[in-house]
Scaffold this active site. Structure first.
Site, PDB file in Angstrom:
ATOM      1  N   GLY A  55       0.828  -1.209   0.000  1.00 55.90           N
ATOM      2  CA  GLY A  55       0.000   0.000   0.000  1.00 55.90           C
ATOM      3  C   GLY A  55       0.853   1.245   0.000  1.00 55.90           C
ATOM      4  O   GLY A  55       0.494   2.283   0.559  1.00 55.90           O
ATOM      5  N   GLY A  56       2.030   1.143  -0.655  1.00 54.84           N
ATOM      6  CA  GLY A  56       3.039   2.184  -0.549  1.00 54.84           C
ATOM      7  C   GLY A  56       2.732   3.489  -1.252  1.00 54.84           C
ATOM      8  O   GLY A  56       3.426   4.479  -1.040  1.00 54.84           O
ATOM      9  N   LEU A 115      -2.094   7.086   1.250  1.00 49.01           N
ATOM     10  CA  LEU A 115      -1.916   8.213   2.174  1.00 49.01           C
ATOM     11  C   LEU A 115      -0.744   7.994   3.131  1.00 49.01           C
ATOM     12  O   LEU A 115       0.153   8.831   3.244  1.00 49.01           O
ATOM     13  CB  LEU A 115      -3.229   8.403   2.956  1.00 49.01           C
ATOM     14  CG  LEU A 115      -3.226   9.320   4.166  1.00 49.01           C
ATOM     15  CD1 LEU A 115      -2.916  10.742   3.758  1.00 49.01           C
ATOM     16  CD2 LEU A 115      -4.572   9.251   4.884  1.00 49.01           C
ATOM     17  N   VAL A 116      -0.736   6.857   3.827  1.00 47.52           N
ATOM     18  CA  VAL A 116       0.292   6.608   4.846  1.00 47.52           C
ATOM     19  C   VAL A 116       1.612   6.200   4.194  1.00 47.52           C
ATOM     20  O   VAL A 116       2.689   6.636   4.620  1.00 47.52           O
ATOM     21  CB  VAL A 116      -0.181   5.542   5.860  1.00 47.52           C
ATOM     22  CG1 VAL A 116       0.879   5.305   6.930  1.00 47.52           C
ATOM     23  CG2 VAL A 116      -1.494   5.973   6.510  1.00 47.52           C
ATOM     24  N   GLY A 117       1.542   5.396   3.129  1.00 50.88           N
ATOM     25  CA  GLY A 117       2.753   4.984   2.422  1.00 50.88           C
ATOM     26  C   GLY A 117       3.535   6.170   1.884  1.00 50.88           C
ATOM     27  O   GLY A 117       4.762   6.259   2.031  1.00 50.88           O
ATOM     28  N   TYR A 142     -15.164  -4.653   7.110  1.00 49.33           N
ATOM     29  CA  TYR A 142     -13.812  -4.097   7.224  1.00 49.33           C
ATOM     30  C   TYR A 142     -13.279  -4.272   8.643  1.00 49.33           C
ATOM     31  O   TYR A 142     -12.130  -4.687   8.844  1.00 49.33           O
ATOM     32  CB  TYR A 142     -13.848  -2.616   6.845  1.00 49.33           C
ATOM     33  CG  TYR A 142     -12.532  -1.893   6.967  1.00 49.33           C
ATOM     34  CD1 TYR A 142     -11.585  -1.973   5.947  1.00 49.33           C
ATOM     35  CD2 TYR A 142     -12.232  -1.118   8.088  1.00 49.33           C
ATOM     36  CE1 TYR A 142     -10.366  -1.296   6.040  1.00 49.33           C
ATOM     37  CE2 TYR A 142     -11.025  -0.439   8.190  1.00 49.33           C
ATOM     38  CZ  TYR A 142     -10.098  -0.535   7.173  1.00 49.33           C
ATOM     39  OH  TYR A 142      -8.901   0.130   7.276  1.00 49.33           O
ATOM     40  N   ASN A 151      -8.167   8.872  13.052  1.00 53.97           N
ATOM     41  CA  ASN A 151      -8.478   9.337  11.690  1.00 53.97           C
ATOM     42  C   ASN A 151      -7.273  10.028  11.043  1.00 53.97           C
ATOM     43  O   ASN A 151      -6.903  11.134  11.437  1.00 53.97           O
ATOM     44  CB  ASN A 151      -9.665  10.317  11.732  1.00 53.97           C
ATOM     45  CG  ASN A 151     -10.957   9.622  12.088  1.00 53.97           C
ATOM     46  OD1 ASN A 151     -11.073   8.975  13.138  1.00 53.97           O
ATOM     47  ND2 ASN A 151     -11.937   9.721  11.226  1.00 53.97           N
ATOM     48  N   ASP A 156     -24.748  10.330  10.545  1.00 53.07           N
ATOM     49  CA  ASP A 156     -23.570  10.811  11.265  1.00 53.07           C
ATOM     50  C   ASP A 156     -22.520   9.718  11.474  1.00 53.07           C
ATOM     51  O   ASP A 156     -21.374  10.005  11.778  1.00 53.07           O
ATOM     52  CB  ASP A 156     -23.973  11.333  12.659  1.00 53.07           C
ATOM     53  CG  ASP A 156     -24.292  12.820  12.653  1.00 53.07           C
ATOM     54  OD1 ASP A 156     -23.859  13.519  11.724  1.00 53.07           O
ATOM     55  OD2 ASP A 156     -24.979  13.272  13.594  1.00 53.07           O
TER      56      ASP A 156
END
Length: 323
Positions: free
Chosen positions: A16-17, A20-22, A145, A174, A279
């Site tokens: 998952g590079g 967002l985090v990668g 998930y 988040n 919500d």
């Protein structure tokens, strides 16, 4: 000639590079946080279909990692999860099993997987901590998930007890930052708001925020999370997961988050809250007590500064941003 003890190179594979985090880990490594004895490889779905055991094995064969940061997952926002719970369960279970089992088969020294606070029980006491993951069913909106992610913790324990593997997991709150998915329908709340404000400003229309704006969230900037991932990879020795989050006192409401984006984007139009939209969970306040005990001096980027940096990135990279 044999290398001196302690200088054996680490080959780190990041699944998952390109997400967002990668991308955030890649940036902090490039900006000076990397070490000379570390070789980093960031891979994405174009490199291998991780739902395939054969393709996952081939990936490990190619890179021969000593360490793995496992970020790859099928992810989506609230409304996508509600619609496709089975798909989220099946795809993620296949991905996680293949990544972890190949890590075991190839003798990987350490795996750090990424979980999410949405895996915690829906009915719980707050703040939630690492001991409460399996205390009851998750929120019904994203049970597929959530259960798939919980199973990583089960597998980590199993691989440790049966084979002595050092597989662990982190639980960020988040996450947001550059290279996020800014899709308004499928994305998470903050990138969705950033895209909405951009369009409202461009088109001279009102900003419509889904829901009441009352739910509360702890947001963590992707670059802060990336720095913490490096610490976990190098220093954190437990199999039990660790929550990576700002403190409980830094929780903000969706309304406050929207106001921060409006300010960062210099939006002057009307803001409307569409209370006919769901919500989701009202709050999922997490304790970062364990992190603070381990790393008492870690400095998080102030929320408004991180939002401003993210909005600036989105404005500059609008044409190439995922949306």
């Amino acid at each position: 000639m044999a290398e001196p003890a302690g200088t054996k190179p680490k080959r780190i594979l990041v699944t998952g590079g390109t997400g967002l985090v990668g991308r955030a880990i890649e940036k902090v490594v490039a900006d000076g946080e990397g070490r000379p004895d570390e070789e980093w490889n960031f891979v994405c779905s174009k490199d291998a279909d991780l739902t395939s055991a054969a393709e996952t094995r081939a990936l490990y064969e190619k890179y021969r990692p000593t360490h793995v940061i496992h970020l790859a997952a099928l992810v989506g926002g609230l409304f996508k999860n509600i619609k496709y719970n089975l798909d989220f369960w099946r795809r993620n279970v296949h991905i996680n099993d293949n990544v972890l089992h190949s890590a075991y088969e190839f003798g990987v020294q350490k795996v750090v997987s990424c979980l999410s606070t949405c895996i915690f029980p829906d009915k719980t006491t707050y703040p939630i901590d690492e001991s409460m993951i399996h205390n009851g069913p998750p929120h019904s909106s994203n049970f597929g998930y959530s259960y798939a992610k919980r199973m990583i913790d089960i597998q980590n324990r199993g691989y440790f007890e049966q084979h002595g593997c050092r597989f662990t997991a982190v639980i960020p709150t988040n996450v947001f930052g550059p290279h996020d998915n800014y899709n308004i329908e499928d994305g998470h709340v903050l990138p969705g708001l950033i895209h909405k404000v951009y369009l409202a400003k461009k088109n001279g229309t009102a900003l419509t925020v889904w829901g009441t704006g009352k739910p509360r969230r702890q947001f963590i900037y992707s670059l802060d999370l990336a720095r913490l991932f490096l610490w976990v990879l190098r220093e954190y020795d437990e199999v039990e997961p660790i929550i990576l989050s700002v403190g409980e006192e830094d929780e903000v409401s969706i309304r406050e988050a929207a106001e921060s984006v409006v300010e960062a984007m210099d939006f002057k139009g009307e803001v409307i809250f569409d209370t006919t939209k769901s919500d989701g969970q009202f709050k999922k306040t997490a304790s970062n007590g364990k992190l603070r005990r381990c790393l008492p001096n870690f400095q998080f980027t102030p929320f408004k500064q991180a939002v401003k940096e993210t909005c600036d990135w989105f404005n500059v990279h609008y044409d190439i941003a995922r949306k």
